[in-house]
Design an enzyme around this catalytic site. Structure first.
Site, PDB file in Angstrom:
ATOM      1  CG  MET A  91      -1.897  -1.172   1.197  1.00 27.49           C
ATOM      2  SD  MET A  91      -2.910  -1.169  -0.287  1.00 27.49           S
ATOM      3  CE  MET A  91      -4.175  -2.323   0.149  1.00 27.49           C
ATOM      4  CG  HIS A 110      -6.130  -1.832  -8.166  1.00 24.21           C
ATOM      5  ND1 HIS A 110      -5.884  -1.147  -6.999  1.00 24.21           N
ATOM      6  CD2 HIS A 110      -7.347  -1.419  -8.596  1.00 24.21           C
ATOM      7  CE1 HIS A 110      -6.902  -0.353  -6.733  1.00 24.21           C
ATOM      8  NE2 HIS A 110      -7.801  -0.491  -7.689  1.00 24.21           N
ATOM      9  CD  GLU A 143       8.288   8.184 -12.337  1.00 25.56           C
ATOM     10  OE1 GLU A 143       8.231   9.171 -11.583  1.00 25.56           O
ATOM     11  OE2 GLU A 143       9.136   8.049 -13.239  1.00 25.56           O
TER      12      GLU A 143
HETATM   13  C1  GAR Z   1      -5.498  -7.378  -2.332  1.00 23.99           C
HETATM   14  O1  GAR Z   1      -6.868  -7.335  -2.584  1.00 23.99           O
HETATM   15  C2  GAR Z   1      -4.754  -6.455  -3.283  1.00 23.99           C
HETATM   16  O2  GAR Z   1      -5.274  -6.464  -4.586  1.00 23.99           O
HETATM   17  C3  GAR Z   1      -4.982  -5.130  -2.619  1.00 23.99           C
HETATM   18  O3  GAR Z   1      -4.759  -5.399  -1.258  1.00 23.99           O
HETATM   19  C4  GAR Z   1      -5.177  -6.731  -0.987  1.00 23.99           C
HETATM   20  C5  GAR Z   1      -4.058  -7.454  -0.275  1.00 23.99           C
HETATM   21  O4  GAR Z   1      -4.442  -8.729   0.121  1.00 23.99           O
HETATM   22  N1  GAR Z   1      -4.115  -4.111  -3.140  1.00 23.99           N
HETATM   23  C6  GAR Z   1      -4.475  -2.838  -3.272  1.00 23.99           C
HETATM   24  O5  GAR Z   1      -5.564  -2.413  -2.927  1.00 23.99           O
HETATM   25  C7  GAR Z   1      -3.433  -1.953  -3.894  1.00 23.99           C
HETATM   26  N2  GAR Z   1      -4.018  -0.698  -4.284  1.00 23.99           N
HETATM   27  P1  GAR Z   1      -3.352  -9.793   0.541  1.00 23.99           P
HETATM   28  O6  GAR Z   1      -2.397  -9.069   1.503  1.00 23.99           O
HETATM   29  O7  GAR Z   1      -4.155 -10.848   1.263  1.00 23.99           O
HETATM   30  O8  GAR Z   1      -2.663 -10.285  -0.688  1.00 23.99           O
END
Ligand code: GAR
Length: 224
Positions: A91, A110, A143
């Protein structure tokens, strides 16, 4: 030779687990050179520990700015021998300097059908908007946040009853399938960038005894 990847996590690491499982099954020609978290206590680090994978926590708050934090990540990834970077629930935005350290080799997953619903609350934003279809996107990182060329997307239905959690859970199940696939294409040098478009090179002809990809219609149902 297996591509050495660094997997960047901030939380649960279920996508990391999907990669670990595929590697352990022999389906993915990559090896995890490093699991890197910017958050202490991220369960992704625990998963790395359980599977005896090299892991490190680099808390972003320990660095004066984004540039210094990214330099610390670059050093750790290089030291571990990582050649590609998979952002799996990471994140943080990354800098151009980080991208230039691993050119063409940084991908992100994402939980929305980009370019819709970028940001940190993709499933919640999509559910609140009332979409009927959502999904996930694996893309090359540039970026701009959640913006780079799309490698693969998967769609799931969204229902009026959904909130971020229920829709997010449905999307996550898809993420666990498409992320390892995208990493496999990266690891086997099957991805070609043509401007914003990503072309996946055809699969090699299957060797004797291998099950080839097949068109199945009517589609196979879950479990078959
Ligand atoms: C997942 O849904 C991923 O796509 C999202 O965080 C979650 C992590 O889950 N990523 C974002 O939102 C990035 N903008 P995980 O830690 O169980 O893999």
């Amino acid at each position: 030779m297996a591509l050495p990847i660094a997997v960047l996590v901030s939380g649960s690491g279920s996508n990391l687990q999907a990669l670990i499982d595929r590697i352990e099954q022999g389906a993915l020609d990559a090896r995890i050179a490093l699991v890197l978290s910017n958050k202490e206590g991220a369960y992704g680090l625990e998963r790395a520990r359980k599977h005896r994978l090299p892991h490190v926590c680099i808390p972003h708050a320990d660095y004066p700015d984004r540039a210094e934090f990214d330099r610390a990540m670059i050093r750790a990834i290089r030291k571990a021998g990582g050649e590609a970077v998979v952002m799996a629930g990471f994140m943080r935005m990354i800098t151009g300097e980080f991208l230039r350290a691993f050119p063409g080799k940084v991908i992100n997953i994402h939980p929305a059908l980009l370019p819709s619903f970028p940001g940190v609350h993709g499933p919640r934003d999509a559910a609140d908007y009332g979409v009927a279809i959502s999904g996930c996107t694996v893309h090359f990182v540039d970026e701009i946040m959640d913006h780079g060329p799309v490698i693969i997307q998967a769609a799931v239905p969204a229902y009026p009853e959904d909130d971020g959690q229920t829709l997010g859970g449905r999307i996550l199940a898809c993420e666990h399938r498409v992320l390892p696939q995208a990493v496999q294409w990266l690891a086997t040098d099957r991805l070609r960038l043509e401007g914003r478009k990503v072309r996946v090179q055809p699969a090699p002809v299957p060797k004797a005894g291998e099950v080839p990809g097949a068109l199945v219609n009517p589609p196979l149902e879950l479990g078959f």
